[in-house]
Write an enzyme that holds these catalytic residues in place. Structure first.
Site, PDB file in Angstrom:
ATOM      1  N   ASP A   7       0.834  -1.206   0.000  1.00  0.00           N
ATOM      2  CA  ASP A   7       0.000   0.000   0.000  1.00  0.00           C
ATOM      3  C   ASP A   7       0.867   1.255   0.000  1.00  0.00           C
ATOM      4  O   ASP A   7       1.999   1.241   0.492  1.00  0.00           O
ATOM      5  CB  ASP A   7      -0.921  -0.029   1.238  1.00  0.00           C
ATOM      6  N   ASN A  23     -10.943  -2.675  -5.496  1.00  0.00           N
ATOM      7  CA  ASN A  23     -10.174  -1.744  -6.325  1.00  0.00           C
ATOM      8  C   ASN A  23     -10.840  -1.432  -7.678  1.00  0.00           C
ATOM      9  O   ASN A  23     -10.453  -0.484  -8.362  1.00  0.00           O
ATOM     10  CB  ASN A  23      -8.738  -2.254  -6.566  1.00  0.00           C
TER      11      ASN A  23
END
Ligand code: IPE
Ligand code: IPE
Ligand code: MG
Length: 269
Positions: free
Chosen positions: A34, A82
């Site tokens: 991330d 996502n």
């Protein structure tokens, strides 16, 4: 063995590796990669530049894991959630993945790494699926580290798919009345049935959440969160995470060695 490993590491990595107990390495490390967007933002670059830079982090991390003999490493590359991102970013990520797979197969083979995937692969673009299948087949003979990419992955979907697959298997095998429901059966129907549960989960960029990653499998994993953004992460940082892991005490609900001798009855008297 130690000598051979050290020879493959750079000076900074070797320094951390020397402090590790090679007999107590985590068998399986899961990583939530991330912070690509924030990495780019800090440099006044578009978000996708962060994704592109993240490839070097993948390369270094995977190579180091293989060199020190980690059995399995699983990378969260694209979650089901996502798809909520702008189409242009999604398209970029899919192209990047395709290119990564094409470019990386020779290195994976050189390092004896076998590629696997978890997630609803059939919902990905067809050309990406084809490339994934090709890369998997091209590394299938390798016997070293298992590199699993989580693509279009969601832990809740994985559990739903596992329960469906259990019912299907039972109905083909004498009827649903023969359905066996226990932890072992569930685990055997998860996408990760080829892997032991992760011992260590790493998340970069400081976020303190699992974001729907391996909810069943992480039940007793040690959690390591670093503020380092994914594009800056390297093998050296992985070794630092393992050093921290080795300082932890895993109890699985039991007691420390020393504490097992405490006698509650006497205390009560
Ligand atoms: C992780 O970086 C990569 C993916 C989720 C594909 P992000 O894109 O989430 O980066 P931040 O969190 O916005 O910084
Ligand atoms: C988790 O990162 C998913 C991947 C690393 C692929 P996200 O950036 O998507 O997670 P949230 O939105 O911060 O929970
Ligand atoms: Mg993020």
């Amino acid at each position: 063995m130690q000598h051979k490993v050290l020879a493959g590491l750079d000076r900074k990595e070797a320094e951390v590796y020397r402090q590790l107990d090679p007999g107590r390495l985590p068998k399986h490390i899961a990583i939530i990669m991330d912070g690509n967007g924030r990495w780019a933002k800090r440099r006044h670059m578009p978000r996708v530049a962060g994704h592109r830079a993240g490839v070097a982090a993948v390369r270094s991390t995977v190579e180091t894991a293989a060199r020190i003999g980690i059995h399995a490493i699983t990378l969260y590359a694209f979650s089901e959630e996502n798809w909520k991102r702008p189409q242009s970013e999604i398209d970029f990520l899919m192209r990047l993945l395709s290119r990564y797979l094409k470019a990386e197969v020779p290195t994976l083979n050189k390092n004896n790494i076998r590629l696997e995937y978890i997630g609803r692969q059939h919902e990905l673009p067809e050309d990406v699926q084809d490339r994934m299948e090709w890369a998997r087949a091209s590394t299938a003979h390798n016997t070293g580290t298992v590199l699993t990419l989580a693509l279009n992955y969601s832990a809740r979907s994985e559990l739903v798919d596992a329960f469906r697959s259990m019912v299907n298997a039972a109905s083909q095998n004498g009827g649903v009345e023969h359905l066996r429901i226990d932890e072992e059966t569930v685990a055997n129907h998860l996408y990760t049935r080829h892997l032991p549960d992760p011992d260590l989960v790493v998340r970069t960029s400081g976020e303190m959440r699992l974001s729907n990653f391996l909810l069943w499998q992480l039940a007793y994993a040690e959690i390591y969160v670093t503020s380092t953004l994914w594009p800056d992460f390297r093998g050296f940082h992985l070794l630092e995470a393992i050093a921290q892991y080795q300082k932890r005490e895993r109890r699985y609900g039991g007691l420390n060695h020393g504490d097992a001798h405490a006698e509650p009855a006497k205390v009560l008297k």
